[in-house]
Design an enzyme around this catalytic site. Structure first.
Site, PDB file in Angstrom:
ATOM      1  N   CYS A   1     -25.297 -17.439   4.391  1.00  0.00           N
ATOM      2  CA  CYS A   1     -26.476 -18.183   4.844  1.00  0.00           C
ATOM      3  C   CYS A   1     -27.601 -17.241   5.260  1.00  0.00           C
ATOM      4  CB  CYS A   1     -26.077 -19.087   5.996  1.00  0.00           C
ATOM      5  SG  CYS A   1     -27.495 -19.920   6.713  1.00  0.00           S
TER       6      CYS A   1
ATOM      7  N   CYS B   1     -29.521 -18.302   8.354  1.00  0.00           N
ATOM      8  CA  CYS B   1     -28.873 -18.052   9.645  1.00  0.00           C
ATOM      9  C   CYS B   1     -28.905 -16.571   9.999  1.00  0.00           C
ATOM     10  CB  CYS B   1     -27.399 -18.461   9.612  1.00  0.00           C
ATOM     11  SG  CYS B   1     -27.067 -19.967   8.742  1.00  0.00           S
ATOM     12  N   ASP B   2     -28.664 -15.713   9.011  1.00  0.00           N
ATOM     13  CA  ASP B   2     -28.382 -14.311   9.319  1.00  0.00           C
ATOM     14  C   ASP B   2     -29.413 -13.311   8.824  1.00  0.00           C
ATOM     15  OD1 ASP B   2     -25.999 -15.160  10.506  1.00  0.00           O
ATOM     16  OD2 ASP B   2     -24.990 -15.217   8.568  1.00  0.00           O
TER      17      ASP B   2
END
Ligand code: NAP
Length: 312
Positions: A138, A141-142
């Site tokens: 992701c 997200c990261d």
């Protein structure tokens, strides 16, 4: 056990919330379960997205989590009751149907399944070990953790192009490693990625191992599948973008699934193999997989459930 519900909706992505809006406006007082097992937050895959520019009705675009919050509020506005628990089991062999969480058991006349799909991993050595320490599925997200770094994206579809393009906001360099010499992604997303000076492509190449120093990923072992030449490829991060798997483990043996595990519905309907159980969203769809198509099939599921309930 509480009284028998009219309809239970399992899932809180665009399909689940749209089903809830329709069911609530039909005065069915739906009970919706928003799972937390996939990424820790309800709302489905759009919670892992940044800008959404293709959801009709928002000409300027909006953030995925913002869109999901709107969906949620709209479902609640008409009386949807939302339970923040994962459904861990169902029994569709008896009436009323049974839906269980870790701590509670519920009964319903009709069930709408909108549990979506999730990312597939490569399954190579080191991948699991370094998840959260360089390996991710992701970018949204990261990506933030890779400021000024070199990251690899594996895959040749729209997801890979989208992740790569997004990662250039943070990373110094992004290398797409693809197992063929041709991308599967749509032309517009290919063109966008290829025009980005921070993105490089490595063709006909597969990742065979994620390398690390015991605490963080440091690179990849790769093989060129046309020459069989192996090499080590230094990189700070690996984003796996090779497709999706439907979230249907709890429905095995309960409704008919296809070979890939997606719930089978009758053509142009949301009816599953069990009368009274309906499904919508990515859990039935490995073709379109868009928020708007998920919302559309969630709506269909609710209308089908409403008709079915009124025929009882
Ligand atoms: P996809 O289109 O199925 O592409 C998966 C890619 O991963 C393919 O290039 C495939 O290679 C590769 N792959 C699969 N297994 C692999 C493995 N074990 N090792 C290495 N590579 C592997 O999946 P997706 O990109 O996730 O897209 C899914 C759907 O969502 C598509 O319909 C797509 O259009 C849609 N989508 C749309 C958007 C958007 O419009 N904004 C964004 C994301 C996704 P091969 O090409 O060799 O098979």
């Amino acid at each position: 056990m509480s009284s028998v519900e009219n309809v239970i909706i399992i899932g809180s992505g665009p399909a689940g919330y749209t089903a809830a809006v329709y069911a609530a406006r039909a005065e069915l007082a739906p009970l919706l379960f928003e799972g937390r097992s996939l990424g820790g937050s309800p709302g489905g895959q759009l919670m892992l997205t940044t800008e959404v520019e293709n959801y009709p009705g928002f000409p300027e675009g909006l953030l995925g989590p913002e869109l999901m919050e709107n969906f949620r509020k709209q479902a609640q506005r008409f009386g949807t009751r939302i339970v923040s628990e994962d459904v861990v089991g169902v029994d569709f062999s008896r009436r009323p149907f049974v839906v269980k969480t870790a701590s509670t058991t519920h009964e319903a006349q009709a069930v709408i399944v909108c549990t979506g799909a999730q990312a597939v991993w490569l399954g190579v050595a080191g991948e699991r070990e370094y998840q959260g320490h360089g390996v991710s599925a992701c970018a949204t997200c990261d990506g933030f953790f890779f400021k000024g770094k070199h990251v690899v994206v594996v895959g040749g579809g729209d997801s890979a192009m989208e992740e790569s393009t997004f990662l250039t906001k943070f990373a110094e360099k992004v290398t797409v490693i693809h197992r063929r010499a041709e991308l599967r992604a749509s032309k517009i997303m290919q063109a966008r990625a290829m025009a980005n000076p921070k993105i490089a492509f490595v063709w006909n190449t597969e990742v065979t191992e994620v390398l690390g120093d015991g605490t963080r990923m440091t690179g990849l072992k790769i093989v060129n599948n046309t020459t069989n030449e192996t090499s080590e490829f230094p990189a700070d991060g690996l984003f796996v973008a090779i497709g999706y798997q439907p979230n249907t483990a709890i429905f095995e043996g309960q409704v008919r699934l296809d070979a890939k595990g997606y719930i089978v519905v009758e053509p142009y309907s949301s009816r599953t193999s069990v009368p009274g159980v309906f499904a919508g969203g990515d859990v039935i769809d490995h073709v379109y997989r868009q928020a708007v198509t998920a919302a559309g099939t969630g709506c269909m599921a609710s209308l089908d459930a409403e008709r079915w309930l009124s025929s009882l």
